[in-house]
Design a protein around this motif. Sequence first.
Motif, PDB file in Angstrom:
ATOM      1  N   GLU A 211      35.263  40.101  39.661  1.00 60.05           N
ATOM      2  CA  GLU A 211      35.362  38.720  40.115  1.00 60.05           C
ATOM      3  C   GLU A 211      34.115  37.935  39.755  1.00 60.05           C
ATOM      4  O   GLU A 211      34.177  36.768  39.384  1.00 60.05           O
TER       5      GLU A 211
ATOM      6  N   GLN B 237      34.266  37.314  36.086  1.00 58.92           N
ATOM      7  CA  GLN B 237      35.518  36.677  35.684  1.00 58.92           C
ATOM      8  C   GLN B 237      36.102  37.336  34.433  1.00 58.92           C
ATOM      9  O   GLN B 237      36.367  36.700  33.412  1.00 58.92           O
TER      10      GLN B 237
ATOM     11  N   ILE C 181      41.218  37.647  35.925  1.00 59.09           N
ATOM     12  CA  ILE C 181      41.859  36.331  35.853  1.00 59.09           C
ATOM     13  C   ILE C 181      43.377  36.477  35.814  1.00 59.09           C
ATOM     14  O   ILE C 181      44.123  35.727  36.455  1.00 59.09           O
ATOM     15  N   GLU C 182      43.853  37.488  35.067  1.00 59.44           N
ATOM     16  CA  GLU C 182      45.289  37.716  34.976  1.00 59.44           C
ATOM     17  C   GLU C 182      45.876  38.114  36.324  1.00 59.44           C
ATOM     18  O   GLU C 182      46.925  37.619  36.740  1.00 59.44           O
ATOM     19  N   LYS C 183      45.168  39.024  37.048  1.00 62.93           N
ATOM     20  CA  LYS C 183      45.669  39.485  38.331  1.00 62.93           C
ATOM     21  C   LYS C 183      45.571  38.412  39.412  1.00 62.93           C
ATOM     22  O   LYS C 183      46.373  38.382  40.336  1.00 62.93           O
ATOM     23  N   SER C 184      44.546  37.536  39.303  1.00 56.79           N
ATOM     24  CA  SER C 184      44.333  36.542  40.357  1.00 56.79           C
ATOM     25  C   SER C 184      45.436  35.504  40.415  1.00 56.79           C
ATOM     26  O   SER C 184      45.598  34.815  41.425  1.00 56.79           O
ATOM     27  N   THR C 185      46.191  35.362  39.332  1.00 54.15           N
ATOM     28  CA  THR C 185      47.276  34.382  39.321  1.00 54.15           C
ATOM     29  C   THR C 185      48.561  34.945  39.913  1.00 54.15           C
ATOM     30  O   THR C 185      49.531  34.209  40.090  1.00 54.15           O
ATOM     31  N   LYS C 186      48.572  36.239  40.213  1.00 56.22           N
ATOM     32  CA  LYS C 186      49.775  36.878  40.736  1.00 56.22           C
ATOM     33  C   LYS C 186      49.686  37.032  42.249  1.00 56.22           C
ATOM     34  O   LYS C 186      48.606  37.231  42.807  1.00 56.22           O
ATOM     35  N   GLU C 187      50.823  36.981  42.900  1.00 55.91           N
ATOM     36  CA  GLU C 187      50.860  37.175  44.346  1.00 55.91           C
ATOM     37  C   GLU C 187      50.610  38.630  44.700  1.00 55.91           C
ATOM     38  O   GLU C 187      49.960  38.942  45.688  1.00 55.91           O
TER      39      GLU C 187
ATOM     40  N   LYS D 254      49.274  42.483  43.258  1.00 55.16           N
ATOM     41  CA  LYS D 254      48.455  43.093  42.210  1.00 55.16           C
ATOM     42  C   LYS D 254      49.291  43.938  41.261  1.00 55.16           C
ATOM     43  O   LYS D 254      48.980  44.060  40.080  1.00 55.16           O
TER      44      LYS D 254
END
Length: 479
Positions: free
Chosen positions: A11, A14, A19-25, A27
Motif C-alpha cells: 500500500e 502503491q 492497485i488492482e486489488k483495491s478496486t475490488k470488493e 480480495k
Amino acid sequence: MNKTYWKGLDEKHQSPEFIEKSTKEFKEDLPIGEFIADEGASEFKTGRRDFLKFLGFGVAAATLASCEAPVIKSIPYVNKPEDITPGVANWYASAFYDGNDFANVLVKAREGRPIWVKGNNSFGLTKGGMTPRVAASVLNLYNGDRLKGAYANGVEATWSDVDSAVGKQLKAIADKGGKIRLLTNTIISPSTQSVINDFMSSFGSKSTIVIDEVTGQEMVQNSSSVDVDHIQYDAVSYSALRKANKESFGKNLIPDYDFSKAKVIVGIEADFLANWLLPTKFNVDYSETRKPENGFMSKHYHFDSVLSLTGANADVRTPIKPSEQGLVAAALLKEITGKSLSGVTIPENIGAVAKKIAADLKSAKGESIVVAGSNNKEIQVIINAINVALGNYGKTIDLDNPLNIKKADDAKVEALVKDVEAGKVDALLMYGVNPVYTLPNGAAFGAALSNVPLSVSFSEYRDETGVLCNYNCPDHNYL
C-alpha cells in the motif's frame, strides 16, 4: 503536514498488484459465476418456506455444535505424590536471570506445571520487584519453538552422538594448540562460573613422553597450553560505566544505587524503572520515596529523548536529543561545582533547567542520586564527579557492595569478532547470547561463523545464531 498511514509495504509503494486489488470488493474472486452458469442451477425448485426451514435448522445445528465441550477424562493417581493435590496450586521460590533482568520470584504451579510468576517480597535482593519481561517468562516454557533435543548440522541427533562428536573435535583442537572461545552473557552464578573454570582448566598444559634420540631414554615434554578464553558479552553494554569507575575510583565495578534514600533524583537517559541496570530492585526502592506517609517525597527530574516509563513517572521531564546527554551532565557539573569543561558550550535552555535542578541537589547533599544511561566513559566520569561533589558515595551509592552484573568488556568482544572474521578461532561455544541478532555487525559475524570449524549454541531455540552453528545443545528452561 497530514500524516499518512498504510497497512503494508504494498500500500505504501502503491504496487500494481495492490492497485488492482483495491478496486475490488473482495480480495479473491468468488465462484458465483460458475455456480450460476451450472446447468443444474435452473432445476432447483426449493421454495421460500423450505429454504427458511433449512436455514433455521443449520443455525440451530451450528449453535448446538458450538456449545459442545470436549470430553476430558480425569485419571486418579495410583500413588499420589504427597505435595500434589489435584486442583490445588503449589508455590515454590526461584530466581529469574536471562543476562538482562534478574529477579527473586515465586512460581505458581498446578500438577507440576508452572502457570504464573510473581515477585518474591519475602526474600532476596529485588524485594518483589518485577518487570513485564520477568512476568511473561512463563510463556517461554510452553513455546512450541523450544528445542526438544540436540541438533547436529541442522538435523536432530541423540545427545550421546552430539556429546561424543563435540568432545572429539575439542580434543583434536586442543592437541594441535588451537583457539577455543566461550562466549556467554554475564555470569552471576558461582556454580556456573565454577563449571566454566573447570572446563577451561581441563585444557591446561599437557605433557607427552618422547624418546631422546641420543640417550634413548624416555623424557617428559610439556607442550604449550591451549588458548582457551571466556568472554562475557552483554547485548546492552555497560562497559563505559565500569571503565569510568575504574578511572574515578580505581575499581572496575558497578556500584549499588539505593533510590529509597534519595530525596532528589536526576536521570539522564537512564530508564531505571524498566530497563537500566537492575530495574527489578530500583523500581521497589523508588516507590518507597513516592509515598507521603514516609515523611517525604522525592523530587524526580528526568532527561530523555524518547518517553520512557521512568520519564513518565518523573516530576519534571525535559526532552533532549541523544547528542545532548553530555551537555546536560556538563551543565549540572558547572552549576554544582562551578567548574566548566573546556570546549563545551551549554545551550541556554539546558543551562536554565540545570540551574534549577542544581539548587535542589545541593540542598539534598548525601541524599540525592544522579545517573546516566550513556555508554560513553567521559559522560559517566562527569556523573561520578557530580555525585562526589554531592557526597552521595557511601550513602545513596555503595562502592563497597557492588552489583555483580554487566561484566562485559566491549574491547574483548570486538577482538573476538575480528578473530572469528579472520578465521583465527577453532572452536566457539555460545551460552545465553545471540550475537548474530544483537551485535551491530551481526550479519557479518553470522557469515563469518562458517570460518569456525566447531560452533556450538546452547540456546533453547534455533535462533539467528543457532541456525548457523554446527551443533545445537539446548539448555534447560529456568522453570
